[in-house]
Design a protein around this motif. Sequence first.
Motif, PDB file in Angstrom:
ATOM      1  N   VAL A   1      20.932  33.796  40.299  1.00  0.00           N
ATOM      2  CA  VAL A   1      21.577  34.017  39.009  1.00  0.00           C
ATOM      3  C   VAL A   1      22.951  33.350  39.037  1.00  0.00           C
ATOM      4  CG1 VAL A   1      22.303  35.710  37.278  1.00  0.00           C
ATOM      5  CG2 VAL A   1      20.483  36.300  38.901  1.00  0.00           C
ATOM      6  N   VAL A   2      23.167  32.384  38.161  1.00  0.00           N
ATOM      7  CA  VAL A   2      24.492  31.772  38.024  1.00  0.00           C
ATOM      8  C   VAL A   2      25.324  32.692  37.135  1.00  0.00           C
ATOM      9  CG1 VAL A   2      25.787  29.760  37.235  1.00  0.00           C
ATOM     10  CG2 VAL A   2      23.533  29.460  38.310  1.00  0.00           C
ATOM     11  N   VAL A   3      26.522  33.067  37.598  1.00  0.00           N
ATOM     12  CA  VAL A   3      27.332  34.055  36.885  1.00  0.00           C
ATOM     13  C   VAL A   3      28.728  33.512  36.595  1.00  0.00           C
ATOM     14  CG1 VAL A   3      26.077  35.994  37.913  1.00  0.00           C
ATOM     15  CG2 VAL A   3      28.172  35.182  39.016  1.00  0.00           C
ATOM     16  N   GLU A   4      29.282  33.961  35.480  1.00  0.00           N
ATOM     17  CA  GLU A   4      30.682  33.717  35.152  1.00  0.00           C
ATOM     18  C   GLU A   4      31.116  34.797  34.184  1.00  0.00           C
ATOM     19  OE1 GLU A   4      33.684  33.220  35.782  1.00  0.00           O
ATOM     20  OE2 GLU A   4      33.458  31.126  36.378  1.00  0.00           O
ATOM     21  N   ASN A   5      32.410  34.891  33.960  1.00  0.00           N
ATOM     22  CA  ASN A   5      33.021  35.957  33.180  1.00  0.00           C
ATOM     23  C   ASN A   5      33.923  35.333  32.121  1.00  0.00           C
ATOM     24  OD1 ASN A   5      33.689  38.579  32.531  1.00  0.00           O
ATOM     25  ND2 ASN A   5      34.825  38.994  34.402  1.00  0.00           N
ATOM     26  N   ASP A   6      34.036  35.969  30.958  1.00  0.00           N
ATOM     27  CA  ASP A   6      35.011  35.509  29.968  1.00  0.00           C
ATOM     28  C   ASP A   6      36.420  35.597  30.540  1.00  0.00           C
ATOM     29  OD1 ASP A   6      32.955  35.180  28.145  1.00  0.00           O
ATOM     30  OD2 ASP A   6      33.389  37.023  27.034  1.00  0.00           O
ATOM     31  N   THR A   7      37.309  34.727  30.081  1.00  0.00           N
ATOM     32  CA  THR A   7      38.728  34.886  30.371  1.00  0.00           C
ATOM     33  C   THR A   7      39.433  35.288  29.073  1.00  0.00           C
ATOM     34  OG1 THR A   7      39.541  32.668  29.813  1.00  0.00           O
ATOM     35  CG2 THR A   7      38.480  32.937  31.964  1.00  0.00           C
TER      36      THR A   7
ATOM     37  N   VAL B   1      16.856  28.534  36.916  1.00  0.00           N
ATOM     38  CA  VAL B   1      17.473  29.733  37.470  1.00  0.00           C
ATOM     39  C   VAL B   1      18.052  30.539  36.307  1.00  0.00           C
ATOM     40  CG1 VAL B   1      17.935  28.720  39.730  1.00  0.00           C
ATOM     41  CG2 VAL B   1      19.651  28.511  37.922  1.00  0.00           C
ATOM     42  N   GLN B   2      18.480  31.755  36.597  1.00  0.00           N
ATOM     43  CA  GLN B   2      18.987  32.640  35.547  1.00  0.00           C
ATOM     44  C   GLN B   2      20.478  32.395  35.307  1.00  0.00           C
ATOM     45  OE1 GLN B   2      17.503  36.866  35.917  1.00  0.00           O
ATOM     46  NE2 GLN B   2      16.745  36.062  37.865  1.00  0.00           N
ATOM     47  N   TRP B   3      20.930  32.840  34.139  1.00  0.00           N
ATOM     48  CA  TRP B   3      22.348  32.781  33.772  1.00  0.00           C
ATOM     49  C   TRP B   3      22.772  34.164  33.316  1.00  0.00           C
ATOM     50  CZ3 TRP B   3      27.197  31.439  33.398  1.00  0.00           C
ATOM     51  CH2 TRP B   3      27.960  31.794  32.288  1.00  0.00           C
ATOM     52  N   CYS B   4      23.969  34.610  33.717  1.00  0.00           N
ATOM     53  CA  CYS B   4      24.504  35.892  33.248  1.00  0.00           C
ATOM     54  C   CYS B   4      25.994  35.754  32.976  1.00  0.00           C
ATOM     55  CB  CYS B   4      24.279  36.990  34.292  1.00  0.00           C
ATOM     56  SG  CYS B   4      24.943  38.597  33.785  1.00  0.00           S
ATOM     57  N   ASN B   5      26.380  36.052  31.728  1.00  0.00           N
ATOM     58  CA  ASN B   5      27.790  36.216  31.396  1.00  0.00           C
ATOM     59  C   ASN B   5      28.168  37.633  31.805  1.00  0.00           C
ATOM     60  OD1 ASN B   5      30.280  36.663  30.235  1.00  0.00           O
ATOM     61  ND2 ASN B   5      29.764  35.728  28.275  1.00  0.00           N
ATOM     62  N   LEU B   6      28.952  37.753  32.866  1.00  0.00           N
ATOM     63  CA  LEU B   6      29.277  39.068  33.414  1.00  0.00           C
ATOM     64  C   LEU B   6      29.974  39.960  32.398  1.00  0.00           C
ATOM     65  CD1 LEU B   6      30.497  38.006  36.972  1.00  0.00           C
ATOM     66  CD2 LEU B   6      28.276  38.987  36.352  1.00  0.00           C
ATOM     67  N   SER B   7      30.682  39.365  31.443  1.00  0.00           N
ATOM     68  CA  SER B   7      31.374  40.157  30.425  1.00  0.00           C
ATOM     69  C   SER B   7      30.401  40.999  29.605  1.00  0.00           C
ATOM     70  CB  SER B   7      32.159  39.248  29.486  1.00  0.00           C
ATOM     71  OG  SER B   7      33.107  38.503  30.188  1.00  0.00           O
ATOM     72  N   LYS B   8      29.158  40.518  29.512  1.00  0.00           N
ATOM     73  CA  LYS B   8      28.165  41.208  28.692  1.00  0.00           C
ATOM     74  C   LYS B   8      27.208  42.059  29.517  1.00  0.00           C
ATOM     75  CE  LYS B   8      28.444  37.576  25.226  1.00  0.00           C
ATOM     76  NZ  LYS B   8      27.758  36.478  24.502  1.00  0.00           N
ATOM     77  N   ASP B   9      27.427  42.090  30.821  1.00  0.00           N
ATOM     78  CA  ASP B   9      26.596  42.887  31.713  1.00  0.00           C
ATOM     79  C   ASP B   9      27.141  44.314  31.772  1.00  0.00           C
ATOM     80  OD1 ASP B   9      24.409  43.075  33.475  1.00  0.00           O
ATOM     81  OD2 ASP B   9      25.734  42.950  35.218  1.00  0.00           O
ATOM     82  N   ARG B  10      26.401  45.206  32.420  1.00  0.00           N
ATOM     83  CA  ARG B  10      26.873  46.580  32.609  1.00  0.00           C
ATOM     84  C   ARG B  10      27.938  46.601  33.708  1.00  0.00           C
ATOM     85  NH1 ARG B  10      24.965  51.260  35.640  1.00  0.00           N
ATOM     86  NH2 ARG B  10      25.553  53.146  34.511  1.00  0.00           N
ATOM     87  N   TRP B  11      29.007  47.353  33.484  1.00  0.00           N
ATOM     88  CA  TRP B  11      30.090  47.473  34.457  1.00  0.00           C
ATOM     89  C   TRP B  11      30.117  48.895  35.005  1.00  0.00           C
ATOM     90  CZ3 TRP B  11      34.554  43.855  35.008  1.00  0.00           C
ATOM     91  CH2 TRP B  11      34.251  42.590  34.483  1.00  0.00           C
ATOM     92  N   VAL B  12      30.453  49.017  36.293  1.00  0.00           N
ATOM     93  CA  VAL B  12      30.463  50.321  36.956  1.00  0.00           C
ATOM     94  C   VAL B  12      31.775  50.488  37.718  1.00  0.00           C
ATOM     95  CG1 VAL B  12      27.947  50.471  37.155  1.00  0.00           C
ATOM     96  CG2 VAL B  12      29.256  49.345  38.977  1.00  0.00           C
ATOM     97  N   ASP B  13      32.143  51.741  37.961  1.00  0.00           N
ATOM     98  CA  ASP B  13      33.331  52.051  38.757  1.00  0.00           C
ATOM     99  C   ASP B  13      32.996  51.973  40.240  1.00  0.00           C
ATOM    100  OD1 ASP B  13      35.296  52.592  36.786  1.00  0.00           O
ATOM    101  OD2 ASP B  13      34.386  54.538  36.398  1.00  0.00           O
ATOM    102  N   VAL B  14      33.837  51.275  41.001  1.00  0.00           N
ATOM    103  CA  VAL B  14      33.691  51.241  42.456  1.00  0.00           C
ATOM    104  C   VAL B  14      35.052  51.545  43.086  1.00  0.00           C
ATOM    105  CG1 VAL B  14      31.772  49.603  42.424  1.00  0.00           C
ATOM    106  CG2 VAL B  14      34.117  48.757  42.605  1.00  0.00           C
ATOM    107  N   PRO B  15      35.049  52.203  44.240  1.00  0.00           N
ATOM    108  CA  PRO B  15      36.325  52.511  44.892  1.00  0.00           C
ATOM    109  C   PRO B  15      36.900  51.289  45.602  1.00  0.00           C
ATOM    110  CG  PRO B  15      34.496  53.318  46.209  1.00  0.00           C
ATOM    111  CD  PRO B  15      33.897  52.762  44.946  1.00  0.00           C
TER     112      PRO B  15
END
Length: 203
Positions: free
Chosen positions: A62-68, A91-105
């Motif tokens: 999965v090729v990933v990137e995020n909005d700035t 291959v797959q593409w994912c805009n991380l900004s539109k993916d589910r976000w979770v809390d991590v320590p």
Amino acid sequence: EVRDQVRAVMEEANWQEAIEPDEKICLKPNLCIDITFPGFVTSPWVLKSVIRVLKDRTQNIVVVENDTWTSDAEQAVCNSGLMAVIEEEEVQWCNLSKDRWVDVPIENSLVLPNPIKIPELLTQCKLVTVPVLKTHGNTTITGAVKNQYGCISKGRLAYHEVIDRTLVDINRLFKPVFCIVDGTIGSEGNGPKEGNPRICNLL
């Protein structure tokens, strides 16, 4: 020629030791700007070459990137020519900004809040990073550590003035299993979004 050199460099660095067969890979290019400009973003020829080497071991990429705060990842991946590579290589593409976000320590954080929200996908994959060789206005040269900066929310702009400590936190959160720096065309100047292209012919 680039494809042959990418394979040679990855083989010399024993990339197979980092990636199990059929493992899910998040492949993170550098797409910090949504215009086509050599030396600012990962080049299509390097991304394509890395994908083809990884496919020797896994098709689950999965090729990933995020909005700035100033640019849209969807526009950036299209304008840079990387979407054409993603589609051609299937291959797959994912805009991380539109993916589910979770809390991590993140314990003993120097700068980032604890816990911090990150894209859930990055907790489920091994990360391979393909940054660009460039200088940076808030530090010196970012090599293979700042590309992971794009994995947190676009509020990350607030951390630019303390970027060196922020990068320590970020690289504790996101630990790439393999890095290959695209220095075919680098950038020199007040980066990451300003400067002059420099043909370096390096990987």
